[in-house]
Design a protein around this motif. Structure first.
Motif, short mmCIF file in Angstrom:
data_model
loop_
_atom_site.label_atom_id
_atom_site.label_comp_id
_atom_site.label_asym_id
_atom_site.label_seq_id
_atom_site.Cartn_x
_atom_site.Cartn_y
_atom_site.Cartn_z
N ILE A 146 3.02 4.81 -3.21
CA ILE A 146 1.66 4.28 -3.34
C ILE A 146 1.29 4.28 -4.82
N CYS A 147 0.98 3.11 -5.33
CA CYS A 147 0.64 3.02 -6.75
C CYS A 147 -0.81 2.62 -6.91
N GLY A 148 -1.40 3.06 -7.97
CA GLY A 148 -2.79 2.70 -8.23
C GLY A 148 -3.36 3.67 -9.23
N GLU A 149 -4.43 3.21 -9.87
CA GLU A 149 -5.06 4.06 -10.88
C GLU A 149 -5.59 5.33 -10.24
N THR B 71 -8.37 5.96 -6.98
CA THR B 71 -8.53 4.74 -6.17
C THR B 71 -8.41 5.01 -4.68
N LYS C 9 -5.48 6.87 -3.27
CA LYS C 9 -4.07 6.86 -2.85
C LYS C 9 -3.82 7.90 -1.77
N HIS D 256 -0.11 7.41 -10.42
CA HIS D 256 -1.00 6.50 -11.14
C HIS D 256 -0.30 6.05 -12.41
N ASN E 146 2.83 4.30 -14.72
CA ASN E 146 3.65 3.10 -14.67
C ASN E 146 5.11 3.56 -14.59
N ASN F 298 10.80 3.68 -4.17
CA ASN F 298 10.10 2.39 -4.18
C ASN F 298 10.57 1.45 -3.07
N ARG G 187 6.37 -0.44 -1.24
CA ARG G 187 5.36 -0.10 -2.24
C ARG G 187 3.99 -0.61 -1.80
N GLU H 222 0.06 -1.09 -3.20
CA GLU H 222 -0.80 -1.06 -4.40
C GLU H 222 -2.24 -0.83 -3.95
N PRO I 40 -6.00 -1.16 -5.00
CA PRO I 40 -6.72 -1.85 -6.09
C PRO I 40 -7.77 -0.95 -6.75
#
Ligand SMILES: Nc1ncnc2c1ncn2[C@@H]1O[C@H](COP(=O)(O)OP(=O)(O)OP(=O)(O)O)[C@@H](O)[C@H]1O
Length: 563
Positions: free
Chosen positions: A287-290, A293, A295, A402, A404, A423, A426, A428, A430
């Motif tokens: 799970i990716c995200g700032e 957010t 996650k 969070h 890169n 990965n 994945r 994302e 937002p």
């Protein structure tokens, strides 16, 4: 059925005979002895039946009258009479529109019978015409498109609504496969299928590109048509525009909450759909995200959606612990494995057996832990610290970051093989700034949450606060919003949060472009002292009058009174 009948003949005995017979049969009769008189009467009344003597006015004047009469009153049934029957005249009379032909001398039975037939024939025609007119009115008034074809798949009928689907009346009679409506022609395929099989064919919610640029959602029902004797005559397709229904259903299906995740923005709908799709997939999910957010909420929802939901959901923040401790937390240790390991300890992987482990901030783990984790993911077994006996584990791994990770891989700080392992799938999440439409919903959620927490009622935010929130860039995402609202709830004296309840730093953050940005500086034309005089020194009233918050008013006041 009685009718109104005109008898045209210059022989008085003939007109009298017919009049008497028909009068006895209950009909109303009029008589004319010349063309001129006849036309005057025809112009006044649409007769059911008109008897005309061919030799009227001592000539073939009856045929001329027939032509004129059928033009004036096309539904009247005209019966021609003659004393000198011949085939040529009879044929001509029928060609001009005569209903039948009566040869003199005739008897009362013939008169009655031919009149009955003529009246019945006219009634049927009128009924048919009325029926057709009704059908056309229905056709015009319904919004469903109707398209009819015959057994040879030639277009037979269209209603007005069918024009919306790209058909036009000029295409009537043409074969379906040669028609162009600028679309895939699913309705034509349905018609062809129905004609081929004789079965009803239904297409639900398909796209119709018809006329204009708007794509509509339609449903098509093609049904076979038959003649009275049951023979198949073709098919009719009814095309119903369900665009609005589809939109409404879609809106209804849009969820504003999914497990503990709040949000109804389209990106969130996509996220919810993906979470559901991945619910029972055992592959690792990254799970990716700032930061902030949500996650962790996504990881939880993934666990809750799937078959493992009854089993443990174990989470671990990989950046919160030093390496040694993290290793022991993840894999467990045996007594004496290191100083202080006074008894065996079960690791989180083991605790998560049968369930899910959520490894937050995975991007922060050390290179040596990266190798160990890679092995676990490959072998699906762990070794406790201080022990080499492998222990099988059945755990779904969800990781979040969070950071890169591809960039970290490129810089050699994160193992590429581990990255690929993590990965597999994945997700994302937002950032808040990309779904600001969810702000009111999130605000409401947090107001509710803190009303509960502080045992008070926080009902809403003032307009200026809401607009300030909308103009903020939200670097800390939903966590930042949550903290902001909590802070405001603590400070607030009423159920409505105003800008006075927000922390000063909020107005100084980058990206903030609202009332407060213009509120940083008093406008040159604003005379605060004058405003104060008008409100008899009441600063709250003065701020209100200027449409700014009380705090802004104070700041302006300070700035204006600075030397
Ligand atoms: N969509 C959401 N609906 C409701 N609350 C949310 C949502 N997203 C985040 N939150 C709240 O914001 C806070 C941060 O969420 P969470 O810990 O899941 O974020 P995160 O992306 O995992 O952050 P980090 O990267 O810092 O670990 C939590 O209190 C969470 O409840």
């Amino acid at each position: 059925m009685p009718g109104r009948i005109l008898i045209v003949d210059d022989e008085i005995p003939v007109t009298r005979l017919i009049s008497t017979v028909l009068g006895n049969d209950g009909h109303q009769t009029d008589v004319a002895h010349s063309c001129h008189d006849a036309l005057t009467l025809i112009g006044q009344y649409p007769y059911d039946v008109i008897f005309i003597d061919i030799k009227l006015d001592r000539d073939q004047g009856g045929l001329a009258l027939l032509k004129t009469a059928t033009a004036i009153t096309p539904t009247s049934r005209v019966i021609m009479m003659t004393g000198y029957p011949d085939v040529a005249t009879a044929t001509e009379a029928v060609r001009y529109g005569a209903f039948d032909y009566l040869c003199k001398p005739f008897d009362s039975l013939q008169i009655s019978s031919i009149t009955r037939h003529a009246i019945e024939n006219r009634r049927l025609q009128l009924e048919r015409e009325q029926f057709r007119a009704n059908l056309e009115a229905i056709n015009r008034s319904i919004s469903d498109a109707i398209i009819m074809v015959d057994q040879r798949l030639q277009l037979q009928h269209l209603n007005d609504a069918a024009l919306q689907c790209g058909y036009n009346p000029a295409q009537l009679g043409q074969p379906l496969d040669q028609l162009s409506t600028g679309c895939l022609g699913s309705c034509r395929m349905a018609l062809a299928e129905t004609v081929r099989t004789g079965q009803r064919h239904e297409l639900k919610r398909i796209e119709c590109r018809g006329t204009g640029n708007r794509t509509r959602i339609v449903s098509v029902i093609a049904t076979p048509t038959t003649s009275e004797d049951g023979a198949r005559t073709g098919a009719v397709a009814v095309i119903r525009d369900e665009t609005r229904l589809d939109d409404l259903e879609r809106q209804l299906q849009q969820r504003s909450r999914f497990h503990t995740i709040i949000g109804h923005a389209p990106v969130m709908q996509q996220l919810y759909t993906r979470i559901e799709a991945l619910a029972d997939v055992t592959s690792t999910v990254l799970i990716c995200g700032e930061s902030g957010t949500g996650k962790e909420l996504v990881a939880q929802a993934l666990h809750e959606c799937g078959a493992r939901k009854q089993k443990p959901f174990i989470k671990l923040n990989c950046s919160a612990l030093p390496e040694g401790l993290l290793e022991s937390e993840l894999f467990g240790h045996v007594r004496g494995a290191f100083t202080g390991a006074i008894k065996d300890k079960m690791g989180r992987f083991q605790k998560a057996h049968g369930g899910t482990i959520f490894l937050d901030e995975i991007g922060d783990i050390s290179p040596s832990l990266q190798i160990r984790l890679l092995r676990v993911l490959q072998e699906r077994e762990i070794e406790r610290v201080g022990d080499t006996t492998p222990i099988k584990i059945d755990v779904r791994v969800i990781a979040a970051t969070h950071r890169n990770l591809p960039e970290k891989v490129r810089r050699g700080e994160f193992r590429q093989d581990l990255y690929y392992r993590l990965n597999v799938v994945r997700l994302e999440v937002p950032p808040l700034r990309e779904r600001l439409e969810d702000l009111p919903l999130l605000v409401e959620h947090f107001l509710h949450k803190f009303s509960h927490k502080f045992n008070r009622t926080f009902s809403s935010l003032s307009e200026d606060v809401l607009s300030a929130l909308r103009n903020h860039s939200w670097p800390g995402n939903i966590r930042e919003l949550e903290h902001l609202i909590e802070h405001a709830c603590i400070l607030s004296h009423s159920s409505i949060i105003t800008s006075d309840d927000l922390p000063t730093e909020f107005f100084n953050t980058i990206g903030h472009r609202t009332e407060t940005s213009h509120a940083q500086q008093p406008h040159a034309t604003v005379d605060l002292q004058e405003t104060l005089r008008r409100t008899q020194g009441n600063r709250t009233e003065a701020a209100k009058l200027l449409g700014i918050s009380r705090r802004t008013f104070y700041r302006w006041l300070e700035q204006q009174t600075e030397p």
